[in-house]
Design an enzyme around this catalytic site. Sequence first.
Site, PDB file in Angstrom:
ATOM      1  N   SER A  14     -28.298 -42.125  11.673  1.00 42.27           N
ATOM      2  CA  SER A  14     -28.643 -41.056  10.952  1.00 42.27           C
ATOM      3  C   SER A  14     -28.517 -41.367   9.245  1.00 42.27           C
ATOM      4  O   SER A  14     -28.809 -40.968   8.558  1.00 42.27           O
ATOM      5  CB  SER A  14     -27.781 -40.038  11.590  1.00 42.27           C
ATOM      6  OG  SER A  14     -26.542 -40.155  11.255  1.00 42.27           O
ATOM      7  N   ARG A  91     -21.927 -54.756  14.795  1.00 45.74           N
ATOM      8  CA  ARG A  91     -22.350 -56.276  14.566  1.00 45.74           C
ATOM      9  C   ARG A  91     -21.153 -57.564  13.622  1.00 45.74           C
ATOM     10  O   ARG A  91     -21.118 -56.353  12.378  1.00 45.74           O
ATOM     11  CB  ARG A  91     -23.099 -57.601  15.301  1.00 45.74           C
ATOM     12  CG  ARG A  91     -23.827 -57.276  15.401  1.00 45.74           C
ATOM     13  CD  ARG A  91     -25.371 -58.224  15.739  1.00 45.74           C
ATOM     14  NE  ARG A  91     -24.831 -59.709  15.834  1.00 45.74           N
ATOM     15  CZ  ARG A  91     -24.939 -60.108  16.367  1.00 45.74           C
ATOM     16  NH1 ARG A  91     -24.371 -60.053  17.616  1.00 45.74           N
ATOM     17  NH2 ARG A  91     -24.505 -61.586  16.527  1.00 45.74           N
ATOM     18  N   LEU A  93     -21.188 -60.051  10.859  1.00 49.35           N
ATOM     19  CA  LEU A  93     -21.511 -61.330  10.419  1.00 49.35           C
ATOM     20  C   LEU A  93     -21.001 -62.686   9.820  1.00 49.35           C
ATOM     21  O   LEU A  93     -20.012 -63.391  10.277  1.00 49.35           O
ATOM     22  CB  LEU A  93     -21.811 -60.962   8.775  1.00 49.35           C
ATOM     23  CG  LEU A  93     -22.953 -58.954   8.380  1.00 49.35           C
ATOM     24  CD1 LEU A  93     -23.809 -59.327   7.323  1.00 49.35           C
ATOM     25  CD2 LEU A  93     -23.919 -59.138   9.768  1.00 49.35           C
ATOM     26  N   ASN A 107     -21.524 -51.805   3.943  1.00 54.58           N
ATOM     27  CA  ASN A 107     -21.715 -51.136   5.494  1.00 54.58           C
ATOM     28  C   ASN A 107     -21.113 -50.065   4.969  1.00 54.58           C
ATOM     29  O   ASN A 107     -20.419 -49.574   4.006  1.00 54.58           O
ATOM     30  CB  ASN A 107     -20.715 -52.407   6.014  1.00 54.58           C
ATOM     31  CG  ASN A 107     -20.404 -51.794   6.741  1.00 54.58           C
ATOM     32  OD1 ASN A 107     -21.124 -51.043   7.942  1.00 54.58           O
ATOM     33  ND2 ASN A 107     -19.339 -51.348   7.593  1.00 54.58           N
ATOM     34  N   HIS A 109     -17.991 -47.366   6.326  1.00 56.90           N
ATOM     35  CA  HIS A 109     -17.157 -47.414   7.703  1.00 56.90           C
ATOM     36  C   HIS A 109     -16.635 -45.794   7.951  1.00 56.90           C
ATOM     37  O   HIS A 109     -15.641 -44.768   6.192  1.00 56.90           O
ATOM     38  CB  HIS A 109     -16.114 -47.935   7.116  1.00 56.90           C
ATOM     39  CG  HIS A 109     -15.227 -47.967   8.668  1.00 56.90           C
ATOM     40  ND1 HIS A 109     -14.922 -48.142  10.270  1.00 56.90           N
ATOM     41  CD2 HIS A 109     -14.015 -47.648   8.987  1.00 56.90           C
ATOM     42  CE1 HIS A 109     -14.248 -48.086  10.819  1.00 56.90           C
ATOM     43  NE2 HIS A 109     -13.591 -47.783  10.100  1.00 56.90           N
ATOM     44  N   ASP A 141     -17.195 -59.030   3.411  1.00 58.86           N
ATOM     45  CA  ASP A 141     -17.705 -60.487   3.669  1.00 58.86           C
ATOM     46  C   ASP A 141     -16.987 -60.685   5.028  1.00 58.86           C
ATOM     47  O   ASP A 141     -17.700 -59.664   5.794  1.00 58.86           O
ATOM     48  CB  ASP A 141     -16.539 -60.768   2.489  1.00 58.86           C
ATOM     49  CG  ASP A 141     -15.463 -60.347   3.343  1.00 58.86           C
ATOM     50  OD1 ASP A 141     -15.531 -59.505   4.638  1.00 58.86           O
ATOM     51  OD2 ASP A 141     -14.517 -60.151   2.372  1.00 58.86           O
ATOM     52  N   GLU A 142     -16.975 -61.705   5.296  1.00 58.00           N
ATOM     53  CA  GLU A 142     -17.151 -61.904   6.872  1.00 58.00           C
ATOM     54  C   GLU A 142     -15.779 -61.058   7.533  1.00 58.00           C
ATOM     55  O   GLU A 142     -15.788 -61.471   9.489  1.00 58.00           O
ATOM     56  CB  GLU A 142     -16.215 -63.832   6.893  1.00 58.00           C
ATOM     57  CG  GLU A 142     -17.597 -64.823   6.236  1.00 58.00           C
ATOM     58  CD  GLU A 142     -16.728 -66.159   5.819  1.00 58.00           C
ATOM     59  OE1 GLU A 142     -16.337 -66.466   6.822  1.00 58.00           O
ATOM     60  OE2 GLU A 142     -16.477 -66.455   5.008  1.00 58.00           O
ATOM     61  N   GLU A 174     -21.571 -39.335   5.179  1.00 57.55           N
ATOM     62  CA  GLU A 174     -21.147 -41.018   4.948  1.00 57.55           C
ATOM     63  C   GLU A 174     -22.950 -41.224   4.580  1.00 57.55           C
ATOM     64  O   GLU A 174     -22.984 -41.359   3.768  1.00 57.55           O
ATOM     65  CB  GLU A 174     -21.205 -40.782   5.978  1.00 57.55           C
ATOM     66  CG  GLU A 174     -20.253 -40.767   7.004  1.00 57.55           C
ATOM     67  CD  GLU A 174     -20.332 -42.186   8.511  1.00 57.55           C
ATOM     68  OE1 GLU A 174     -21.277 -42.710   8.047  1.00 57.55           O
ATOM     69  OE2 GLU A 174     -19.833 -41.454   9.406  1.00 57.55           O
TER      70      GLU A 174
HETATM   71  C1  GRF Z   1     -21.491 -44.094  11.173  1.00 58.54           C
HETATM   72  O1  GRF Z   1     -20.232 -43.393  11.607  1.00 58.54           O
HETATM   73  C2  GRF Z   1     -20.919 -45.547  10.496  1.00 58.54           C
HETATM   74  O2  GRF Z   1     -20.131 -45.072   9.555  1.00 58.54           O
HETATM   75  C3  GRF Z   1     -20.689 -46.397  11.237  1.00 58.54           C
HETATM   76  O3  GRF Z   1     -21.241 -46.005  12.464  1.00 58.54           O
HETATM   77  C4  GRF Z   1     -21.988 -44.734  12.465  1.00 58.54           C
HETATM   78  C5  GRF Z   1     -23.348 -44.662  12.330  1.00 58.54           C
HETATM   79  O4  GRF Z   1     -24.253 -43.631  12.949  1.00 58.54           O
HETATM   80  N1  GRF Z   1     -20.349 -47.459  10.352  1.00 58.54           N
HETATM   81  P1  GRF Z   1     -25.713 -43.717  12.413  1.00 58.54           P
HETATM   82  O5  GRF Z   1     -26.467 -44.456  12.950  1.00 58.54           O
HETATM   83  O6  GRF Z   1     -25.625 -44.101  11.177  1.00 58.54           O
HETATM   84  O7  GRF Z   1     -26.005 -42.064  12.829  1.00 58.54           O
END
Ligand code: GRF
Length: 200
Positions: A14, A91, A93, A107, A109, A141-142, A174
């Site tokens: 999404s 994963r 990296l 990324n 989160h 980062d790692e 997000e």
């Molecule tokens: C999201 O909550 C994102 O923050 C996390 O994984 C989920 C991915 O959702 N890293 P989507 O696949 O983008 O719908």
Amino acid sequence: MKKRIGILLSGRGSNFEAIARNVASGVIDAEIAVVISNRPEARGLETARKLGLTAVSLPSKGLDREVYDRMVVAELKKHQVDLVCLAGYMRLLSAYFVREYHMRILNIHPALLPSFPGLDAQHQAIEHGVKLSGCTVHFVDENLDAGPILVQTTVPVLNDDNADTLSARILEQEHRIYTEAINIVLSGKYHIDGRRVVLD
Ligand code: GRF
């Protein structure tokens, strides 16, 4: 020339869809060069194909981390990707990957980092009893969910929340802040001072 974004995802996709919508409408001035998934069955790959984007399935099962990351980086380079966006990419990296795209990997989160890194962040937030949670877009980062932070926003945690209701409230944000962060990086109007991303 427009900057080229590479999306890495493992599932629903999404966040990728929100980015794709904003690219299509011109809110993000870039193009999506390739969408790559380590899981062939990821719904996000299917969506990418439907949108007419280049969708590549690169199964990671059984491969050593760096061996696999070399395949991914080769694919990103083949498509001349400038900026890598992890969107539900499950994963860590390798150092190799992070070096190849140094400070050009983002990324998202679903918590206010550095609180609740790793899996099930929304569940962790409820269990801990925080009154506010949110989401974070950061450079990669790692280390897990650890690089310099670009954008964060908060959402309330309500008394009757469970992981699903909180996740839905966070997900809405997000979709908004990932685009905001991408636009900051594309603008180039920032610098990094230690761990701090400072907008110029
Ligand atoms: C999201 O909550 C994102 O923050 C996390 O994984 C989920 C991915 O959702 N890293 P989507 O696949 O983008 O719908």
